[in-house]
Design a protein around this motif. Structure first.
Motif, PDB file in Angstrom:
ATOM      1  N   SER A 103       0.819  -1.209   0.000  1.00  0.00           N
ATOM      2  CA  SER A 103       0.000   0.000   0.000  1.00  0.00           C
ATOM      3  C   SER A 103       0.855   1.262   0.000  1.00  0.00           C
ATOM      4  O   SER A 103       0.377   2.347  -0.331  1.00  0.00           O
ATOM      5  CB  SER A 103      -0.934   0.015   1.223  1.00  0.00           C
ATOM      6  OG  SER A 103      -1.858  -1.055   1.158  1.00  0.00           O
ATOM      7  N   ARG A 145       1.613  -2.280  -5.888  1.00  0.00           N
ATOM      8  CA  ARG A 145       0.222  -2.701  -5.751  1.00  0.00           C
ATOM      9  C   ARG A 145      -0.559  -2.369  -7.010  1.00  0.00           C
ATOM     10  O   ARG A 145      -1.305  -3.202  -7.531  1.00  0.00           O
ATOM     11  CB  ARG A 145      -0.407  -2.018  -4.540  1.00  0.00           C
ATOM     12  CG  ARG A 145      -1.902  -2.230  -4.426  1.00  0.00           C
ATOM     13  CD  ARG A 145      -2.465  -1.451  -3.256  1.00  0.00           C
ATOM     14  NE  ARG A 145      -2.131  -0.043  -3.333  1.00  0.00           N
ATOM     15  CZ  ARG A 145      -2.788   0.827  -4.103  1.00  0.00           C
ATOM     16  NH1 ARG A 145      -3.782   0.415  -4.871  1.00  0.00           N
ATOM     17  NH2 ARG A 145      -2.454   2.100  -4.109  1.00  0.00           N
ATOM     18  N   GLU A 146      -0.363  -1.153  -7.515  1.00  0.00           N
ATOM     19  CA  GLU A 146      -1.066  -0.749  -8.725  1.00  0.00           C
ATOM     20  C   GLU A 146      -0.603  -1.558  -9.925  1.00  0.00           C
ATOM     21  O   GLU A 146      -1.408  -1.939 -10.793  1.00  0.00           O
ATOM     22  CB  GLU A 146      -0.841   0.738  -8.970  1.00  0.00           C
ATOM     23  CG  GLU A 146      -1.394   1.638  -7.879  1.00  0.00           C
ATOM     24  CD  GLU A 146      -1.026   3.093  -8.072  1.00  0.00           C
ATOM     25  OE1 GLU A 146      -0.504   3.420  -9.160  1.00  0.00           O
ATOM     26  OE2 GLU A 146      -1.251   3.890  -7.155  1.00  0.00           O
ATOM     27  N   ILE A 201      -2.199  -5.033  -9.755  1.00  0.00           N
ATOM     28  CA  ILE A 201      -3.611  -4.989 -10.124  1.00  0.00           C
ATOM     29  C   ILE A 201      -3.775  -4.886 -11.635  1.00  0.00           C
ATOM     30  O   ILE A 201      -4.602  -5.576 -12.236  1.00  0.00           O
ATOM     31  CB  ILE A 201      -4.309  -3.811  -9.421  1.00  0.00           C
ATOM     32  CG1 ILE A 201      -4.356  -4.056  -7.908  1.00  0.00           C
ATOM     33  CG2 ILE A 201      -5.715  -3.598  -9.969  1.00  0.00           C
ATOM     34  CD1 ILE A 201      -4.824  -2.862  -7.113  1.00  0.00           C
ATOM     35  N   ILE A 239      -6.551  -7.628  -2.155  1.00  0.00           N
ATOM     36  CA  ILE A 239      -6.133  -6.433  -2.893  1.00  0.00           C
ATOM     37  C   ILE A 239      -7.140  -6.033  -3.957  1.00  0.00           C
ATOM     38  O   ILE A 239      -7.639  -4.909  -3.974  1.00  0.00           O
ATOM     39  CB  ILE A 239      -4.744  -6.637  -3.539  1.00  0.00           C
ATOM     40  CG1 ILE A 239      -3.639  -6.558  -2.477  1.00  0.00           C
ATOM     41  CG2 ILE A 239      -4.486  -5.570  -4.606  1.00  0.00           C
ATOM     42  CD1 ILE A 239      -2.254  -6.813  -3.026  1.00  0.00           C
ATOM     43  N   PHE A 240      -7.462  -6.964  -4.862  1.00  0.00           N
ATOM     44  CA  PHE A 240      -8.318  -6.496  -5.952  1.00  0.00           C
ATOM     45  C   PHE A 240      -9.795  -6.471  -5.580  1.00  0.00           C
ATOM     46  O   PHE A 240     -10.587  -5.760  -6.185  1.00  0.00           O
ATOM     47  CB  PHE A 240      -8.066  -7.257  -7.265  1.00  0.00           C
ATOM     48  CG  PHE A 240      -8.538  -8.670  -7.332  1.00  0.00           C
ATOM     49  CD1 PHE A 240      -7.630  -9.702  -7.356  1.00  0.00           C
ATOM     50  CD2 PHE A 240      -9.881  -8.971  -7.427  1.00  0.00           C
ATOM     51  CE1 PHE A 240      -8.060 -11.017  -7.453  1.00  0.00           C
ATOM     52  CE2 PHE A 240     -10.317 -10.277  -7.525  1.00  0.00           C
ATOM     53  CZ  PHE A 240      -9.390 -11.297  -7.530  1.00  0.00           C
ATOM     54  N   THR A 277     -10.810  -5.315  -2.622  1.00  0.00           N
ATOM     55  CA  THR A 277     -10.883  -3.991  -2.021  1.00  0.00           C
ATOM     56  C   THR A 277     -10.806  -2.899  -3.083  1.00  0.00           C
ATOM     57  O   THR A 277     -11.567  -1.915  -3.043  1.00  0.00           O
ATOM     58  CB  THR A 277      -9.738  -3.798  -1.006  1.00  0.00           C
ATOM     59  OG1 THR A 277      -9.919  -4.721   0.065  1.00  0.00           O
ATOM     60  CG2 THR A 277      -9.721  -2.386  -0.450  1.00  0.00           C
ATOM     61  N   THR A 278      -9.901  -3.067  -4.049  1.00  0.00           N
ATOM     62  CA  THR A 278      -9.746  -2.074  -5.114  1.00  0.00           C
ATOM     63  C   THR A 278     -11.041  -1.901  -5.896  1.00  0.00           C
ATOM     64  O   THR A 278     -11.507  -0.775  -6.116  1.00  0.00           O
ATOM     65  CB  THR A 278      -8.621  -2.478  -6.079  1.00  0.00           C
ATOM     66  OG1 THR A 278      -7.406  -2.637  -5.355  1.00  0.00           O
ATOM     67  CG2 THR A 278      -8.430  -1.428  -7.160  1.00  0.00           C
ATOM     68  N   ILE A 336     -13.327   1.556  -5.855  1.00  0.00           N
ATOM     69  CA  ILE A 336     -13.539   2.290  -7.098  1.00  0.00           C
ATOM     70  C   ILE A 336     -15.026   2.373  -7.424  1.00  0.00           C
ATOM     71  O   ILE A 336     -15.548   3.426  -7.803  1.00  0.00           O
ATOM     72  CB  ILE A 336     -12.762   1.632  -8.258  1.00  0.00           C
ATOM     73  CG1 ILE A 336     -11.251   1.835  -8.044  1.00  0.00           C
ATOM     74  CG2 ILE A 336     -13.192   2.221  -9.595  1.00  0.00           C
ATOM     75  CD1 ILE A 336     -10.391   1.124  -9.053  1.00  0.00           C
ATOM     76  N   ALA A 393      -6.132   7.276  -2.164  1.00  0.00           N
ATOM     77  CA  ALA A 393      -6.180   5.818  -2.332  1.00  0.00           C
ATOM     78  C   ALA A 393      -5.254   5.119  -1.340  1.00  0.00           C
ATOM     79  O   ALA A 393      -5.592   4.063  -0.791  1.00  0.00           O
ATOM     80  CB  ALA A 393      -5.801   5.445  -3.763  1.00  0.00           C
ATOM     81  N   PHE A 400      -6.394   2.186   1.310  1.00  0.00           N
ATOM     82  CA  PHE A 400      -5.834   0.833   1.354  1.00  0.00           C
ATOM     83  C   PHE A 400      -5.189   0.540   2.704  1.00  0.00           C
ATOM     84  O   PHE A 400      -5.150  -0.603   3.154  1.00  0.00           O
ATOM     85  CB  PHE A 400      -4.826   0.634   0.224  1.00  0.00           C
ATOM     86  CG  PHE A 400      -5.459   0.305  -1.088  1.00  0.00           C
ATOM     87  CD1 PHE A 400      -5.892  -0.977  -1.355  1.00  0.00           C
ATOM     88  CD2 PHE A 400      -5.660   1.277  -2.047  1.00  0.00           C
ATOM     89  CE1 PHE A 400      -6.493  -1.301  -2.560  1.00  0.00           C
ATOM     90  CE2 PHE A 400      -6.265   0.981  -3.255  1.00  0.00           C
ATOM     91  CZ  PHE A 400      -6.690  -0.316  -3.515  1.00  0.00           C
TER      92      PHE A 400
END
Length: 429
Positions: free
Chosen positions: A113, A118-119, A122, A248-249, A251-252, A256, A273, A277
């Protein structure tokens, strides 16, 4: 308070935010019952999970409200709790070891995070695989609901078969399921929680449910001695990765989606963001030390946004209501003891998780099959990690032989190779 949460700037007020918080809480409070019921099957003391569920929800949601300032609630995620139980059963390890895996996943999530990786991670996972993983988890927990309800039972010849609809628990489960379906169809706020209360009332008057009390002081709990060393000695690396990746994804996607609904995302930019996280990561890490599976942002937060919630005050209200729930442990324990009350919720939540399949391009075979394989393997092997592994192996292979190898992010090739080695030389079953 208006200045703290920028209520005027966001076009909202204290009353609206409080009502939005109550709405979100009512739609997700079922987790206070479901999570202890699921994890206690792995041997974790019920009261421990009950308190841990609320504590992790309060910590994550408070951080989300005060630090990230979003109207999004955090709590232990559905699917991850069922997977936790299956890991204990299929790997033959203690729940302390699995909590060690959750702790490691939480620490990794915290570290990620704070970075750009992390990005990158994803973005590297294709949408079709994300939808396949989410849907596979949905099938997994729906199957558990059907099993707990007695609608499907074990069979020596076909592995599973149709159950006895004349069994009292199965009858009550079906009644509870149809009550929930009717309330959902009528778009009643808090439908799942209300259906549980109605089913519990029926169970009480039919002699299937006993109450030893409603309200009591919060149960005392203590921190676990996490067996982190056992994670390495048992080779549960794929389990840690499964907890991490799904959290992770999941939550993402939720953040969003709710952020867009609330009008907080402009030109694809998701402000604060990192803080958002952090809320999830801290809740997961702390939760593992006192007795619950990974936490995630709840899509039910969208009901609060629909009710007008726009600021972190909505999340703070949700957290305060979870604190109040601490004093209802006898009531929650009694409800969770009757699977006919909780099983319908598992089935319906499983249905919710199928939504992404509509976005999969089923006419493109090299996209469709990895998605299909991922979601099929999870319920049939009772392993989310195995389903993820199959998806990460088949997707790059299918793209490679289709001449579309450039469409695959290099990270996916690396993970695919790692999973092949792990499944061949270091099987987890």
């Amino acid at each position: 308070m208006e200045r703290l949460f920028n209520l005027q700037e966001l076009g909202t007020n204290i009353r609206t935010e409080i009502m939005a918080g109550i709405t979100t809480f009512l739609t997700m409070v079922y987790i206070v019952v479901i999570n202890p019921a699921v994890l206690s099957a792995a041997g974790v003391p019920f009261d421990q999970v009950f308190v841990a569920t609320i504590v992790s929800a309060v910590i994550g949601t408070i951080i989300m409200g005060l630090y990230a300032k979003y109207p999004i609630a955090i709590a232990p995620g559905m699917g991850m709790n069922a997977y936790f139980t299956s890991v204990v059963a299929t790997h033959g390890v203690s729940y302390q070891v699995v909590f060690g895996a959750v702790f490691l996943a939480g620490v990794l999530f915290l570290l990620l995070s704070l970075t750009k990786f992390r990005e990158t991670l994803i973005r590297s996972i294709p949408d079709s695989l994300k939808y396949g993983i989410t849907s596979g988890i949905g099938l997994f927990i729906a199957f558990i609901g059907l099993r707990d309800a007695g609608i499907v039972v074990a069979s020596p010849s076909t592995l599973v078969t149709f159950g006895d609809l004349g069994h009292p628990v199965t009858i009550l489960s079906l009644v509870g399921l149809f009550i929930a379906l009717i309330l959902m169809a009528r778009k009643v706020s808090g439908a799942l929680f209300i259906s549980m209360l109605i089913t519990a009332t029926i169970g009480y008057f039919t002699g299937n449910l006993d109450f030893d009390g409603i309200v009591s002081p919060p149960p005392s709990v203590e921190f676990f001695d996490l067996d982190i060393a056992g994670v390495f000695s048992q080779g549960l690396y794929s389990v840690v990765f499964a907890f991490l990746l799904v959290t992770i994804f999941d939550t993402t996607g939720t953040m969003i989606g709710v952020g867009e609904q609330a009008g907080m995302i402009k030109n694809g930019n998701f402000p604060r963001a990192k803080q958002a996280f952090m809320a999830d990561a801290v809740a997961t890490t702390v939760g593992s030390t006192i007795g619950t599976s990974p936490s995630t942002a709840y899509i039910e937060s969208s009901t609060g946004v629909a009710a007008g919630g726009r600021s972190g005050l909505t999340a703070v209200v949700v957290a305060l209501l979870f604190l109040v729930a601490l004093f209802f442990s006898p009531f929650v324990s009694a409800i969770a003891s009757l699977s006919a009350i909780t099983a319908p919720i598992l089935i319906i939540v499983g249905c919710f998780m199928m939504e992404g399949l509509a976005k999969v391009n089923w006419k493109t075979f090299d996209e469709a099959f990895p998605t299909f394989a991922t979601m099929l393997i999870m319920p049939l092997t009772s392993s989310i990690a195995t389903g993820i592994a199959v998806g990460f192996i088949t997707f790059p292979i299918m793209k490679l032989v289709s001449g579309k190898w450039k469409e695959v992010h290099p990270i996916l090739y690396v993970f695919g190779a790692i999973f092949i080695i792990q499944m061949i030389f270091f099987p987890t079953h």
